[in-house]
Enzyme design. Structure first.
Site, PDB file in Angstrom:
ATOM      1  N   VAL A  86       0.971  -1.207  -0.029  1.00 52.29           N
ATOM      2  CA  VAL A  86      -0.021  -0.080   0.011  1.00 52.29           C
ATOM      3  C   VAL A  86       0.783   1.229  -0.058  1.00 52.29           C
ATOM      4  CG1 VAL A  86      -1.546   1.342   1.171  1.00 52.29           C
ATOM      5  CG2 VAL A  86      -1.754  -1.085   0.970  1.00 52.29           C
TER       6      VAL A  86
ATOM      7  N   ASP B 143      10.358   3.106   6.546  1.00 50.45           N
ATOM      8  CA  ASP B 143      10.149   1.958   6.932  1.00 50.45           C
ATOM      9  C   ASP B 143      11.173   1.538   7.811  1.00 50.45           C
ATOM     10  OD1 ASP B 143       8.184  -0.413   5.152  1.00 50.45           O
ATOM     11  OD2 ASP B 143       9.714  -1.074   6.624  1.00 50.45           O
TER      12      ASP B 143
ATOM     13  N   ARG C  95      14.598  -3.468   3.318  1.00 54.82           N
ATOM     14  CA  ARG C  95      13.417  -2.648   2.299  1.00 54.82           C
ATOM     15  C   ARG C  95      13.744  -1.318   1.846  1.00 54.82           C
ATOM     16  NH1 ARG C  95       9.835  -3.508  -1.702  1.00 54.82           N
ATOM     17  NH2 ARG C  95       7.819  -2.188  -1.364  1.00 54.82           N
TER      18      ARG C  95
ATOM     19  N   THR D 246      -6.936  -0.655   7.244  1.00 48.13           N
ATOM     20  CA  THR D 246      -8.402  -1.111   7.235  1.00 48.13           C
ATOM     21  C   THR D 246      -8.466  -1.380   8.922  1.00 48.13           C
ATOM     22  OG1 THR D 246      -8.453  -2.073   5.059  1.00 48.13           O
ATOM     23  CG2 THR D 246     -10.129  -2.863   6.555  1.00 48.13           C
TER      24      THR D 246
ATOM     25  N   CYS E  72      -6.991  -8.704   2.767  1.00 45.31           N
ATOM     26  CA  CYS E  72      -8.153  -8.015   2.820  1.00 45.31           C
ATOM     27  C   CYS E  72      -9.519  -8.813   3.161  1.00 45.31           C
ATOM     28  CB  CYS E  72      -8.338  -7.324   1.514  1.00 45.31           C
ATOM     29  SG  CYS E  72      -6.982  -6.069   1.353  1.00 45.31           S
TER      30      CYS E  72
ATOM     31  N   ARG F 263       0.900 -13.565   1.999  1.00 46.04           N
ATOM     32  CA  ARG F 263       0.298 -13.198   3.199  1.00 46.04           C
ATOM     33  C   ARG F 263      -1.123 -13.926   3.115  1.00 46.04           C
ATOM     34  NH1 ARG F 263       0.112  -6.722   3.330  1.00 46.04           N
ATOM     35  NH2 ARG F 263      -0.707  -7.376   1.175  1.00 46.04           N
TER      36      ARG F 263
END
Length: 427
Positions: free
Chosen positions: A14, A32, A37, A126, A266, A337
């Site tokens: 995201v 991050d 990363r 979320t 999600c 995931r």
């Protein structure tokens, strides 16, 4: 707008696409805590494959200055002079399917350390209604010593990223926005509207925006659960589910959902957030949890169907060699995931079979770390007693899957994308 400096906290599926998009018009720092990363991104490489190298390199900056572009860092000092903080960390569930807000708490603590008067903190994760103002804001206040809606403000704009989708990218998906006051809501909306070509929708409150997001995926989950249940019923009646859905789909208002494994970060997770909040306020959500039970059972169901077909073909189950095609949660995407392909694989192994997992997209190291399973990125040599198509990667559609089978071998199509006459069974 020219004085805006944005920090995007969390550079995953995201955060990175959003940071890249904002960096086409603003001074952006992508933050991050994973230094590996950051090093990868500074080289212009994105292992999630959400942003291609050319696009990423077009906005990257080597230094944190005031120019338009993206600077990536794991040093909190590099985000202390930002005035918009966009938090895009994951919101997983624990082993008991309870919401785990730890990443939100930790990222809120990080931002609070350098929060200043006038700053706006926007959450994209979320959550269930109330998390931003009742859970995250108190952390910001406690650590920063500042007062909410006087010294600093909050916003919410739920992510709508679809991993692996190169058509519906972040700028082409309409964005819901909200703010902790009417004025802040307008500022948050203006910020997103300046880069989202699909437009924005300003919700009246943060709680409304949070609720809107969490029901989006809950609705999909329930609809998929319905067709998964239909698949079980029609299979007992020896009726092909996909043929039924194709016929029913000729009606103009029939919803085109298909049976399958419901994983990912999600659809397979968000309903639990809504269910948790519903129970907290005294309501037991029957339909939401029933849908979850159906969808979480599909891995076991697929495995049992494969074993049943093998028995019918006189294949000895113990020691049988099975090839699982795909371990990611969806096609043409490296994201593993909460993948439900793992449920199928583990159930097949529980029967004493030897399962080989072939997935050209998944990282073998990540799969080993997350699920303690071995995977290969090249099609293995030899033939198998059963081949199970669990993920519809484009590479699998190009292979002659029947050639991978032993005599009397079983080909099972979880995704319903292979020609019906070529498979022994499908959902």
């Amino acid at each position: 707008m020219k004085d805006i400096k944005i920090a995007v906290i969390g550079l995953g599926y995201v955060g990175l696409p959003l940071a890249r998009l904002f960096a086409t018009k603003y001074d952006v720092v992508g933050f991050d805590i994973n230094k590996k990363r950051i090093d990868e991104l500074l080289q212009g490489n994105d292992s999630t494959l959400e942003v291609d190298t050319k696009t990423l390199q077009s906005v990257l900056k080597k230094d944190s200055d005031n120019d338009i572009g993206l600077f990536c860092s794991s040093n909190i000092e590099d985000i202390k002079d930002c005035n918009y903080y966009v938090i895009t960390v994951p919101t997983p569930i624990d082993k008991n399917n309870r919401p785990d807000l730890t990443p939100l708490y930790k990222s809120s603590e990080t931002v609070a350390q350098i929060l200043k008067k006038g700053d706006i903190v926007i959450y994209e994760s979320t959550v269930y209604p109330g998390v931003t103002e009742d859970e995250c804001v108190p952390v910001l206040e406690k650590v920063s010593g500042l007062k909410f809606n006087e010294d600093f403000y909050a916003g919410y704009s739920p992510e709508r990223i679809n991993p692996g989708d190169k058509l519906h990218t972040v700028d082409k998906i309409l964005k819901v926005t909200a703010g902790s006051t009417l004025e802040i809501g307008k500022k948050v909306d203006d910020l997103y509207a300046s880069v989202i070509t699909a437009g924005t929708h300003l919700a009246p409150t943060i709680k409304v925006a949070e609720a809107a997001k969490v029901i989006e995926n809950s609705q999909r989950d329930i609809n998929i659960a319905f067709v998964n249940e239909l698949a079980k019923i029609f299979n007992l009646m020896n009726i092909d589910t996909h043929s039924v859905l194709e016929a029913a789909g000729t009606k103009w208002n029939f919803l085109p959902f298909k049976p399958g494994l419901v994983g990912g970060h999600c659809i397979g997770v968000d309903p639990y957030y809504l269910a948790q909040k519903a129970q907290e306020v005294g309501y037991h959500p029957e339909i939401i949890l029933a849908g979850r039970r159906v969808n979480d059972s599909m891995g076991q169901y697929v495995a049992s169907e494969v074993i049943k077909l093998m028995v019918q073909n006189d294949i000895r189950i113990k020691g049988a060699k099975i090839l699982a095609l795909g371990v990611t949660f969806k096609e043409n995407c490296p994201d593993v995931r909460n993948t439900k392909a793992v449920d199928v694989i583990n159930q097949l192994k529980s029967y004493g079979t030897e399962v080989t997992i072939y997935d050209p997209w998944a990282s073998p190291e990540e799969v080993k770390h997350e699920y303690d399973l071995q995977t290969v990125k090249q099609l293995p040599e030899g033939t198998f007693d059963a081949v199970v198509l669990t993920v519809a990667h484009s590479e699998f559609l190009e292979d002659n899957l029947e050639s991978l089978l032993n005599e009397n071998g079983v080909l099972y199509d979880v995704k319903g994308i292979l020609k019906r006459h070529n498979v022994n069974g499908r959902l």
